[in-house]
Enzyme design. Structure first.
Site, PDB file in Angstrom:
ATOM      1  N   HIS A 135       0.720  -1.156   0.051  1.00 45.62           N
ATOM      2  CA  HIS A 135      -0.018   0.083   0.114  1.00 45.62           C
ATOM      3  C   HIS A 135       0.852   1.258  -0.091  1.00 45.62           C
ATOM      4  O   HIS A 135       1.789   1.381   0.806  1.00 45.62           O
ATOM      5  CB  HIS A 135      -0.907  -0.056   1.272  1.00 45.62           C
ATOM      6  CG  HIS A 135      -1.753  -1.237   1.325  1.00 45.62           C
ATOM      7  ND1 HIS A 135      -3.007  -1.328   0.729  1.00 45.62           N
ATOM      8  CD2 HIS A 135      -1.882  -2.364   1.709  1.00 45.62           C
ATOM      9  CE1 HIS A 135      -3.652  -2.679   0.810  1.00 45.62           C
ATOM     10  NE2 HIS A 135      -2.853  -3.299   1.650  1.00 45.62           N
ATOM     11  N   ASN A 182      -6.513   0.644  -3.031  1.00 46.39           N
ATOM     12  CA  ASN A 182      -7.478   1.193  -1.976  1.00 46.39           C
ATOM     13  C   ASN A 182      -6.814   2.302  -1.649  1.00 46.39           C
ATOM     14  O   ASN A 182      -6.765   2.890  -0.493  1.00 46.39           O
ATOM     15  CB  ASN A 182      -7.960   0.222  -0.703  1.00 46.39           C
ATOM     16  CG  ASN A 182      -6.338   0.101   0.049  1.00 46.39           C
ATOM     17  OD1 ASN A 182      -5.324   0.070  -0.759  1.00 46.39           O
ATOM     18  ND2 ASN A 182      -6.542  -0.490   1.227  1.00 46.39           N
ATOM     19  N   ASP A 189      -8.577  -4.982  -2.487  1.00 40.35           N
ATOM     20  CA  ASP A 189      -8.032  -5.360  -1.064  1.00 40.35           C
ATOM     21  C   ASP A 189      -8.144  -4.416  -0.071  1.00 40.35           C
ATOM     22  O   ASP A 189      -8.317  -3.181  -0.416  1.00 40.35           O
ATOM     23  CB  ASP A 189      -6.470  -5.264  -1.185  1.00 40.35           C
ATOM     24  CG  ASP A 189      -5.801  -5.942  -0.063  1.00 40.35           C
ATOM     25  OD1 ASP A 189      -5.919  -7.046   0.333  1.00 40.35           O
ATOM     26  OD2 ASP A 189      -5.237  -5.153   0.615  1.00 40.35           O
ATOM     27  N   ASP A 224       2.362  -6.930   2.184  1.00 45.19           N
ATOM     28  CA  ASP A 224       1.099  -6.199   2.751  1.00 45.19           C
ATOM     29  C   ASP A 224       1.603  -5.188   3.420  1.00 45.19           C
ATOM     30  O   ASP A 224       1.099  -4.735   4.504  1.00 45.19           O
ATOM     31  CB  ASP A 224       0.230  -7.118   3.478  1.00 45.19           C
ATOM     32  CG  ASP A 224      -1.016  -6.486   3.684  1.00 45.19           C
ATOM     33  OD1 ASP A 224      -1.479  -5.505   3.038  1.00 45.19           O
ATOM     34  OD2 ASP A 224      -2.106  -7.033   4.186  1.00 45.19           O
ATOM     35  N   HIS A 227       0.816   3.581   8.449  1.00 45.03           N
ATOM     36  CA  HIS A 227       0.163   4.527   8.965  1.00 45.03           C
ATOM     37  C   HIS A 227       0.635   5.392   9.728  1.00 45.03           C
ATOM     38  O   HIS A 227       1.600   5.292  10.391  1.00 45.03           O
ATOM     39  CB  HIS A 227      -1.017   3.679  10.025  1.00 45.03           C
ATOM     40  CG  HIS A 227      -1.817   2.793   9.375  1.00 45.03           C
ATOM     41  ND1 HIS A 227      -2.857   3.266   8.523  1.00 45.03           N
ATOM     42  CD2 HIS A 227      -2.082   1.376   9.076  1.00 45.03           C
ATOM     43  CE1 HIS A 227      -3.628   2.058   8.043  1.00 45.03           C
ATOM     44  NE2 HIS A 227      -3.290   1.024   8.438  1.00 45.03           N
TER      45      HIS A 227
END
Lengths: 351, 453
Positions: free
Chosen positions: B73, B105, B163, B329, B333
């Site tokens: 991501h 996403n 995802d 993955d 954050h």
């Protein structure tokens, strides 16, 4: 031990001398998060302190100056009547300044995070934060990030409610005379009950024998099966499970009924309240199978006629009102324990 | 082989060359010129070297094709406070990854050509490794209608995935697997039956119950995997299962493979090394098993960290090839989204920069061989991505010089302060690892050089 000023005030009959200041092993306590880190000796010393505080509560003028100048904030993110008022009364009887902060009408409504709210309260010089929160672990978050504040857990999610468990232990010891080998049956929605979980730690630590009873969908079976086998080292190795209340209740010294939330039926945990009542309501006829004089307890608020019959709730076996009374004394003992400790430096080392 | 003076020539001297695509695992030299591998094999004599070639001593190190990550991501566009293509690709380079596939996403999601083109452009302008976007399966990731899958394929996506969420509607999943039959790209599904884990934030079990946190049973993943395998069998479509996490999932894939179902799979480094009890916070503490509960939100990830038996089954599946590849993955954050209660915390771990170190533990413990590990980080993901990726997964002469050089035995302690990623969210902070990336090359250019060397 206490500040000179406080020592002076002690001359006016303060709290009874019997109250122990420290944990028996000499370890200072900064926070009360759950009973999993209380030794049996520390539990018993809190109960002794509770007895002394009970004496204060029975006086004509229920006020001692012990915690004068201390600030206690109750920070409740969930509705509560008895726990909140109980803490407030406990603080006020000890002359602490108690501030109730509710989430509505506060910065929480403006989206302030729990951590920032805690940091703000710490910056204001608050001594104790009593927190209730719908999320498990919320008091741990505060405890980890607020080095200058004592944190008391007044209920976090499904996880723990240590002050309720302590008042239950106190009530049992007062009525039965001991905790060792007392048979306690906890009936109902154990899975979603933070009261039951903290009671489980406290009761097993204090040597009571615990049987959990209720619908299999509402029992925390994972808690009892650490890994794949129940080895002796497991804290709950001796806890029994019996879904048949008529059997589970045999020879019980104490029957603790838990509140059944109505959403458990809509959540699919139960076929119907009717079936729940038939299988797990604490009734007169069931109680006959327990020891004579067995105690009936309930953490409240009750659904009379669901988990407990009205006759039992208000009958001779019930000690539900004593539980509430003892709740104030237990919270006084804990506030005193956290606030009246010697010096900040020593607290630092308490971790 | 002798070439004229080339200032861009690099000679990596004496590493252990692990190139599973060619079945090679031997000490040798790697000569890179003009961004291509000239030779990766036996030691070269000085006479074979071009003039002005820059030597890089690499005794005791491992040289391998640059790692390929099927699942990360990068958060751009939309969540640049969590990660950007610039920071994410630098983090990838620090982890030895030279090609990464980013999940759609984002905000807006990558469900159309323009959004895909934006990521590709940014990657060319600001990225330091190759970036391959994955497109959405459904419009807006809403799970209602298929996205324009051919348009996405033409734009260059390498797979489809919603995802973060599963393709929940079984009929839509069937249609997606069918519609893509002539497009030749896999549908990567995030398998999670939400109705089996309402509010779930970690693996169901002792640790979750101890913490009073709502659990996610293994069946939540396995039920949807079983569904998807049946649909792949029904349609003949190409199913890729993202981030397997349970022993039961490995067994289901194993059986499906035996029936000839067209399915590929991946597993994440954290599911191969960490267990659910890390949420208690006991790991890495001196007393290792007591003290207050930590509610370590850095362990919150989907799928959740699970038990030791699951970890063992995943390692076994990785070793015997039921699991094709390792995918990170990588889910960075910002700090605030983890400094909250466990239930409020965001799902995800920042993985790029610890991946190799935590995976090398499997090699050091003898659970998989070094060449199997490299295979699952190169050849395996390239197989899922298709034939055009083969040359990125090997050191065969003529291929682009995407190379990682790592010290398999270096002991180091994770310090997220050193991360290139904006995401410092990892339970491995302060944990000792053994094995560290030293240099990463993309097309012969150094995109990461470790400060310790």
């Amino acid at each position: 031990m206490v500040s000179p000023e406080a020592a002076e005030i002690r001359a006016t009959p303060p709290i009874p001398e019997a109250i122990p200041d420290f944990a028996p092993d000499g370890k200072l306590r900064r926070n009360v998060l759950d009973l999993d880190d209380f030794s049996a000796a520390e539990i018993l010393s809190v109960l002794d302190g509770t007895a002394a505080m009970g004496e204060v509560l029975r006086r004509d003028i229920k006020k001692v100056p012990t915690l004068r100048g201390r600030v206690v904030v109750t920070l409740f993110y969930e509705p509560s009547t008895r726990t909140r008022i109980s803490f407030e009364e406990a603080g006020k009887v000890l002359s602490a300044d108690v501030i109730n902060m509710s989430t509505s009408g506060s910065s929480v409504e403006k989206g302030e995070s729990l951590l920032n709210t805690g940091l703000t309260l710490q910056a204001m010089g608050v001594d104790v934060i009593v927190i209730r929160h719908p999320h498990s672990g919320a008091p741990y978050l505060l405890a980890r990030h607020l080095p200058r504040v004592c944190v008391i857990n007044a209920g976090d999610g499904l996880h723990a409610h240590p002050t309720q468990a302590l008042l239950d232990l106190y009530t049992i010891r007062e009525k039965v005379g001991r905790l060792q080998n007392v048979k306690v049956v906890i009936v109902g929605d154990v899975l979603h009950s933070r009261v039951a979980r903290s009671a489980l730690w406290g009761l097993t630590q204090a040597g009571a024998r615990v049987t959990l009873c209720g619908p299999t969908t509402l029992l925390p079976l994972d808690l009892l099966n650490c890994g794949d086998e129940r080895d002796e080292g497991h804290p709950f190795a001796q806890v029994e499970v019996n879904t048949d209340l008529d059997r589970a209740i045999e020879d019980a010294d104490v029957v603790m009924a838990l509140r059944l939330q109505s959403e458990r039926q809509s959540g699919g945990f139960l076929p119907s309240l009717r079936e729940y009542i038939r299988r797990w309501q604490v009734t007169e006829s069931r109680l006959e199978r327990a020891k004579p004089g067995a105690l009936v307890m309930h953490p409240g608020p009750m659904n009379e006629g669901v988990e407990i019959s009205t006759g039992i709730a208000h009958g001779g076996h019930s000690v539900i009102e004593e539980q509430v009374t003892n709740g104030v004394a237990v919270r006084m003992a804990l506030l005193y324990r956290l606030c009246a400790q010697p010096s900040a430096e020593k607290l630092e080392t308490a971790g | 082989m002798l070439t004229s003076a080339d200032p861009d020539s690099i000679l990596i001297q004496g590493p252990r060359i692990v190139d599973p695509g060619r079945g090679m695992d031997a000490i040798g030299d790697i000569l890179i010129t003009g961004g291509k591998i000239v030779s990766a094999g036996p030691r070269l004599s000085p006479a074979d070297l071009p003039e002005g070639c820059r030597p890089i001593p690499a005794n005791g190190m491992v040289a391998a094709p640059g790692f390929i990550d099927l699942h990360c991501h990068l958060r751009e566009p939309g969540y640049e406070y969590k990660e950007t293509i610039a920071t994410g690709t630098r983090a990838a380079a620090r982890g030895g990854f030279t090609s990464i596939c980013c999940m759609p996403n984002t905000d807006p999601p990558l469900d159309n050509e323009a959004a895909v083109a934006l990521v590709q452009q940014r990657a060319r302008a600001e990225g330091v490794v190759r970036v391959f976007p994955i497109g959405c399966v459904t419009k807006g990731r809403r799970g209602k209608e298929l996205a324009e899958l051919e348009e996405l394929a033409a734009a260059g996506v390498v797979a489809y995935s919603d995802d973060g969420d599963p393709v929940y509607d079984p009929n839509l999943m069937r249609l997606a697997l069918t519609y893509t039959l002539d497009l030749g790209l896999p549908i990567s599904n995030h398998c999670q039956e939400h109705r089996l884990c309402p509010g779930g934030v970690m693996a169901e079990g002792w640790a979750a119950t101890r913490l009073g946190l709502p659990g996610i049973p293994a069946a939540a993943e396995e039920a949807m995997i079983a569904r998807d395998l049946a649909l792949a069998e029904l349609t003949g479509g190409w199913l890729h299962l993202a981030h397997l996490s349970t022993a039961g999932a490995v067994a289901l894939v194993r059986q499906a493979r035996e029936r000839g179902v067209s399915v590929t799979t991946e597993v994440c480094p954290h599911h191969l090394s960490l267990t659910d009890d890390w949420a208690l916070g006991y790991q890495g503490t001196p007393d290792g098993g007591s003290g207050p509960l930590n509610y370590d939100t850095s362990t919150k990830v989907y799928p959740p960290l699970r038990g030791r038996q699951d970890v063992d089954a995943l390692i076994e599946g990785l070793a015997d090839g039921v699991i094709d590849c390792i995918a990170t993955d990588h889910a960075p954050h910002e700090a605030a989204s983890k400094q909250v209660t466990y239930q409020e915390a965001a799902f995800g771990i920042s993985v790029f920069e610890t991946a190799l170190g935590s995976l090398m533990a499997l090699v050091h413990r003898g659970q998989i061989s070094l060449s199997t590990l490299v295979d699952r980080l190169t050849v395996g993901p390239a197989r899922v991505l298709g034939p055009s990726f083969e040359e990125l997964a090997t050191l065969h002469p003529g291929s682009p010089a995407d190379v990682v050089l790592f010290d398999p035995d270096l002991d180091w302690v994770v310090d997220t302060g050193e991360f290139a990623s904006k995401g410092r969210n990892t339970p491995l902070e302060g944990v000792a690892l053994k094995g560290r990336v030293v240099t990463t090359f993309v097309e012969g250019k150094v995109v990461h050089q470790d400060s310790l060397y």
